[in-house]
Every structure is written in structure tokens, then in C-alpha cells.
Scaffold this motif. Structure first.
Motif, PDB file in Angstrom:
ATOM      1  N   LEU A  10       1.023  -1.279   0.157  1.00 58.41           N
ATOM      2  CA  LEU A  10       0.033   0.171  -0.019  1.00 58.41           C
ATOM      3  C   LEU A  10       0.798   1.344   0.012  1.00 58.41           C
ATOM      4  O   LEU A  10       0.742   2.173  -0.634  1.00 58.41           O
ATOM      5  CB  LEU A  10      -1.030   0.006   1.145  1.00 58.41           C
ATOM      6  N   PHE A  11       1.900   1.057   0.826  1.00 55.69           N
ATOM      7  CA  PHE A  11       2.775   2.410   0.834  1.00 55.69           C
ATOM      8  C   PHE A  11       3.353   2.563  -0.500  1.00 55.69           C
ATOM      9  O   PHE A  11       3.603   3.727  -1.034  1.00 55.69           O
ATOM     10  CB  PHE A  11       4.070   2.031   1.938  1.00 55.69           C
ATOM     11  N   GLU A  12       3.851   1.437  -1.179  1.00 55.07           N
ATOM     12  CA  GLU A  12       4.721   1.592  -2.465  1.00 55.07           C
ATOM     13  C   GLU A  12       3.579   2.262  -3.526  1.00 55.07           C
ATOM     14  O   GLU A  12       3.915   2.866  -4.410  1.00 55.07           O
ATOM     15  CB  GLU A  12       5.095   0.076  -3.108  1.00 55.07           C
ATOM     16  N   ALA A  13       1.995   1.979  -3.323  1.00 54.22           N
ATOM     17  CA  ALA A  13       1.155   2.601  -4.408  1.00 54.22           C
ATOM     18  C   ALA A  13       1.243   3.775  -4.006  1.00 54.22           C
ATOM     19  O   ALA A  13       1.045   4.660  -5.054  1.00 54.22           O
ATOM     20  CB  ALA A  13      -0.229   1.477  -4.110  1.00 54.22           C
ATOM     21  N   VAL A  14       1.104   4.376  -2.664  1.00 58.26           N
ATOM     22  CA  VAL A  14       1.137   5.581  -2.627  1.00 58.26           C
ATOM     23  C   VAL A  14       2.262   6.172  -3.068  1.00 58.26           C
ATOM     24  O   VAL A  14       2.138   7.633  -3.791  1.00 58.26           O
ATOM     25  CB  VAL A  14       0.905   6.131  -0.942  1.00 58.26           C
ATOM     26  N   ALA A  15       3.531   5.879  -2.972  1.00 63.67           N
ATOM     27  CA  ALA A  15       4.856   6.507  -3.404  1.00 63.67           C
ATOM     28  C   ALA A  15       4.749   6.518  -4.802  1.00 63.67           C
ATOM     29  O   ALA A  15       5.392   7.410  -5.528  1.00 63.67           O
ATOM     30  CB  ALA A  15       5.798   5.490  -2.881  1.00 63.67           C
ATOM     31  N   LEU A  16       4.244   5.412  -5.411  1.00 65.93           N
ATOM     32  CA  LEU A  16       4.256   5.537  -7.023  1.00 65.93           C
ATOM     33  C   LEU A  16       3.519   6.716  -7.450  1.00 65.93           C
ATOM     34  O   LEU A  16       3.787   7.528  -8.454  1.00 65.93           O
ATOM     35  CB  LEU A  16       3.541   4.193  -7.401  1.00 65.93           C
ATOM     36  N   GLU A  17       2.392   7.061  -6.971  1.00 65.56           N
ATOM     37  CA  GLU A  17       1.832   8.426  -7.459  1.00 65.56           C
ATOM     38  C   GLU A  17       2.473   9.747  -6.913  1.00 65.56           C
ATOM     39  O   GLU A  17       2.367  10.689  -7.552  1.00 65.56           O
ATOM     40  CB  GLU A  17       0.295   8.106  -6.579  1.00 65.56           C
ATOM     41  N   VAL A  18       2.929   9.627  -5.691  1.00 61.57           N
ATOM     42  CA  VAL A  18       3.512  10.872  -5.460  1.00 61.57           C
ATOM     43  C   VAL A  18       4.941  11.111  -6.114  1.00 61.57           C
ATOM     44  O   VAL A  18       5.514  12.355  -6.284  1.00 61.57           O
ATOM     45  CB  VAL A  18       3.955  10.804  -3.702  1.00 61.57           C
ATOM     46  N   ALA A  19       5.461  10.020  -6.741  1.00 62.29           N
ATOM     47  CA  ALA A  19       6.805  10.035  -7.591  1.00 62.29           C
ATOM     48  C   ALA A  19       6.457  11.103  -8.732  1.00 62.29           C
ATOM     49  O   ALA A  19       7.583  11.701  -9.089  1.00 62.29           O
ATOM     50  CB  ALA A  19       7.352   8.862  -7.931  1.00 62.29           C
ATOM     51  N   SER A  20       5.429  11.355  -9.244  1.00 58.94           N
ATOM     52  CA  SER A  20       5.057  12.360 -10.156  1.00 58.94           C
ATOM     53  C   SER A  20       4.984  13.593  -9.993  1.00 58.94           C
ATOM     54  O   SER A  20       5.113  14.496 -10.811  1.00 58.94           O
ATOM     55  CB  SER A  20       3.829  11.766 -10.976  1.00 58.94           C
ATOM     56  N   HIS A  87      -7.325  14.671   7.453  1.00 61.13           N
ATOM     57  CA  HIS A  87      -8.287  13.714   6.885  1.00 61.13           C
ATOM     58  C   HIS A  87      -7.587  12.265   6.978  1.00 61.13           C
ATOM     59  O   HIS A  87      -6.561  12.161   6.364  1.00 61.13           O
ATOM     60  CB  HIS A  87      -8.672  14.038   5.429  1.00 61.13           C
ATOM     61  N   HIS A  88      -8.094  11.504   7.610  1.00 60.89           N
ATOM     62  CA  HIS A  88      -7.542  10.042   7.704  1.00 60.89           C
ATOM     63  C   HIS A  88      -8.107   9.089   6.873  1.00 60.89           C
ATOM     64  O   HIS A  88      -9.497   9.086   7.100  1.00 60.89           O
ATOM     65  CB  HIS A  88      -7.628   9.706   9.186  1.00 60.89           C
ATOM     66  N   LEU A  89      -7.522   8.475   5.903  1.00 59.88           N
ATOM     67  CA  LEU A  89      -8.202   7.482   5.033  1.00 59.88           C
ATOM     68  C   LEU A  89      -7.548   6.002   5.242  1.00 59.88           C
ATOM     69  O   LEU A  89      -6.192   6.041   5.080  1.00 59.88           O
ATOM     70  CB  LEU A  89      -8.007   7.809   3.648  1.00 59.88           C
ATOM     71  N   GLU A  90      -8.294   5.067   5.744  1.00 61.36           N
ATOM     72  CA  GLU A  90      -7.796   3.851   5.788  1.00 61.36           C
ATOM     73  C   GLU A  90      -7.691   3.145   4.513  1.00 61.36           C
ATOM     74  O   GLU A  90      -8.477   3.099   3.574  1.00 61.36           O
ATOM     75  CB  GLU A  90      -8.761   2.952   6.645  1.00 61.36           C
ATOM     76  N   LEU A  91      -6.427   2.580   4.055  1.00 63.09           N
ATOM     77  CA  LEU A  91      -6.420   1.694   2.968  1.00 63.09           C
ATOM     78  C   LEU A  91      -6.061   0.357   3.136  1.00 63.09           C
ATOM     79  O   LEU A  91      -5.421  -0.285   4.186  1.00 63.09           O
ATOM     80  CB  LEU A  91      -4.802   2.194   2.515  1.00 63.09           C
ATOM     81  N   TYR A  92      -6.772  -0.354   2.491  1.00 56.65           N
ATOM     82  CA  TYR A  92      -7.083  -2.020   2.732  1.00 56.65           C
ATOM     83  C   TYR A  92      -6.524  -2.759   1.560  1.00 56.65           C
ATOM     84  O   TYR A  92      -6.120  -4.014   1.767  1.00 56.65           O
ATOM     85  CB  TYR A  92      -8.473  -2.284   2.865  1.00 56.65           C
ATOM     86  N   GLY A  93      -6.312  -2.156   0.389  1.00 56.13           N
ATOM     87  CA  GLY A  93      -6.028  -2.871  -0.847  1.00 56.13           C
ATOM     88  C   GLY A  93      -5.502  -1.682  -1.801  1.00 56.13           C
ATOM     89  O   GLY A  93      -5.856  -0.671  -1.620  1.00 56.13           O
ATOM     90  N   GLU A  94      -4.637  -2.460  -2.549  1.00 61.77           N
ATOM     91  CA  GLU A  94      -4.000  -1.425  -3.579  1.00 61.77           C
ATOM     92  C   GLU A  94      -4.958  -0.650  -4.531  1.00 61.77           C
ATOM     93  O   GLU A  94      -4.879   0.558  -5.092  1.00 61.77           O
ATOM     94  CB  GLU A  94      -2.855  -1.927  -4.622  1.00 61.77           C
ATOM     95  N   GLY A  95      -6.110  -1.082  -4.810  1.00 61.64           N
ATOM     96  CA  GLY A  95      -7.213  -0.307  -5.292  1.00 61.64           C
ATOM     97  C   GLY A  95      -7.635   0.626  -4.821  1.00 61.64           C
ATOM     98  O   GLY A  95      -8.504   1.583  -5.168  1.00 61.64           O
ATOM     99  N   VAL A 101      -7.818   9.330  -4.763  1.00 61.08           N
ATOM    100  CA  VAL A 101      -6.920   9.437  -3.883  1.00 61.08           C
ATOM    101  C   VAL A 101      -5.701  10.273  -4.684  1.00 61.08           C
ATOM    102  O   VAL A 101      -5.165  11.197  -3.967  1.00 61.08           O
ATOM    103  CB  VAL A 101      -6.544   8.070  -3.233  1.00 61.08           C
ATOM    104  N   CYS A 102      -5.457   9.942  -5.660  1.00 59.65           N
ATOM    105  CA  CYS A 102      -4.356  10.775  -6.520  1.00 59.65           C
ATOM    106  C   CYS A 102      -4.882  12.308  -6.562  1.00 59.65           C
ATOM    107  O   CYS A 102      -3.878  12.989  -6.458  1.00 59.65           O
ATOM    108  CB  CYS A 102      -4.216   9.985  -7.888  1.00 59.65           C
ATOM    109  N   ARG A 103      -6.227  12.489  -6.811  1.00 56.52           N
ATOM    110  CA  ARG A 103      -6.523  13.724  -6.914  1.00 56.52           C
ATOM    111  C   ARG A 103      -6.297  14.498  -5.435  1.00 56.52           C
ATOM    112  O   ARG A 103      -5.678  15.464  -5.437  1.00 56.52           O
ATOM    113  CB  ARG A 103      -7.849  14.039  -7.444  1.00 56.52           C
ATOM    114  N   TRP A 104      -6.454  14.029  -4.368  1.00 57.42           N
ATOM    115  CA  TRP A 104      -6.393  14.428  -3.048  1.00 57.42           C
ATOM    116  C   TRP A 104      -5.031  14.705  -2.822  1.00 57.42           C
ATOM    117  O   TRP A 104      -4.590  15.633  -2.291  1.00 57.42           O
ATOM    118  CB  TRP A 104      -6.905  13.434  -1.853  1.00 57.42           C
ATOM    119  N   LEU A 105      -3.970  13.840  -3.114  1.00 51.34           N
ATOM    120  CA  LEU A 105      -2.717  13.998  -3.223  1.00 51.34           C
ATOM    121  C   LEU A 105      -2.029  15.036  -3.985  1.00 51.34           C
ATOM    122  O   LEU A 105      -1.308  15.728  -3.258  1.00 51.34           O
ATOM    123  CB  LEU A 105      -1.899  12.742  -3.570  1.00 51.34           C
ATOM    124  N   GLN A 106      -2.658  15.356  -5.028  1.00 48.50           N
ATOM    125  CA  GLN A 106      -2.267  16.588  -5.832  1.00 48.50           C
ATOM    126  C   GLN A 106      -2.622  17.768  -5.013  1.00 48.50           C
ATOM    127  O   GLN A 106      -1.576  18.625  -5.179  1.00 48.50           O
ATOM    128  CB  GLN A 106      -2.807  16.274  -7.329  1.00 48.50           C
TER     129      GLN A 106
END
Length: 113
Positions: A10-20, A87-95, A101-106
Motif C-alpha cells: 500500500l505504501f508503494e502504491a502511494v509512493a508511486l503516485e507521489v513520484a510524479s 483527513h484520515h483514510l484507511e487503505l485496505y488494498g492497492e485499489g 486519492v491521486c487527486r487528493w494527493l495532488q
């Protein structure tokens, strides 16, 4: 991260989006990973480290915004000061790291400039 394979994915999925995003630095502490621009815009942490005996998500993504986001996906929203809401978002799966979520990160990244 023995026994935390799902949390790592899950962390790697978040990190992949942040890498851009430009100018992101990462600060790792014992309790969390902070993703920063000029200030923190996202925190990633494993709630099971702190909430023993309770069923918890493998990973929580915490984002900071100047207003409450109306999405029902948030586990909790806390006003930490005038015009600052975590804002706290629970992540259970890579989906769970989807377009919303990518929009919120942006948005969080833009506001941390």
C-alpha cells in the motif's frame, strides 16, 4: 517490515503516485513516513502499531487540507487549527489508491507549496 507485506504494498502504491510530483522529500520516523513539499502534505502510518487489539487497516494515509472534504471515504476528519483539517483514510488494498486519492494527493501537494 516483517508481517507487514500488505502495508508495504500500500505504501508503494502511494509512493508511486507521489513520484510524479516535483520537489517531494520523504522523512521517515519511528511512527510514520512524512511526504513533504515546503511542509508535510501527507503522512503514511500503520495503525496496528498503536491500536493494539483492535481491528485496523493495514495503512492509513493522512492528508491536510484547509477545509473539510465531504467524501464519505474518510475514517476521521480533525480540525487541528483554524483552517487546518487532517483527513484520515484507511487503505485496505492497492485499489484504494484510486483516481480520487491521486487527486487528493495532488491538491494536498499544491497547498503545501
Amino acid at each position: 517490515m516483517e508481517g507487514r507485506e500488505i502495508s508495504r504494498r500500500l505504501f508503494e502504491a502511494v509512493a508511486l503516485e507521489v513520484a510524479s510530483l516535483d520537489g517531494v522529500t520523504v522523512r521517515v520516523s519511528k511512527s510514520q513516513v512524512a511526504l513533504r513539499r515546503r511542509r508535510n502534505f501527507a503522512l503514511v502510518w500503520i495503525p496496528g502499531q498503536y491500536l493494539k487489539g483492535r481491528s485496523t487497516a493495514p495503512l492509513v494515509l493522512t492528508l491536510s487540507f484547509p477545509q473539510r472534504d465531504p467524501s464519505p471515504r474518510w475514517k476521521e476528519i480533525t480540525e487541528i487549527g483554524p483552517g487546518r483539517f487532517t483527513h484520515h483514510l484507511e487503505l485496505y488494498g492497492e485499489g484504494d489508491v484510486d483516481a480520487e486519492v491521486c487527486r487528493w494527493l495532488q491538491v494536498a501537494w499544491e497547498q503545501a507549496a
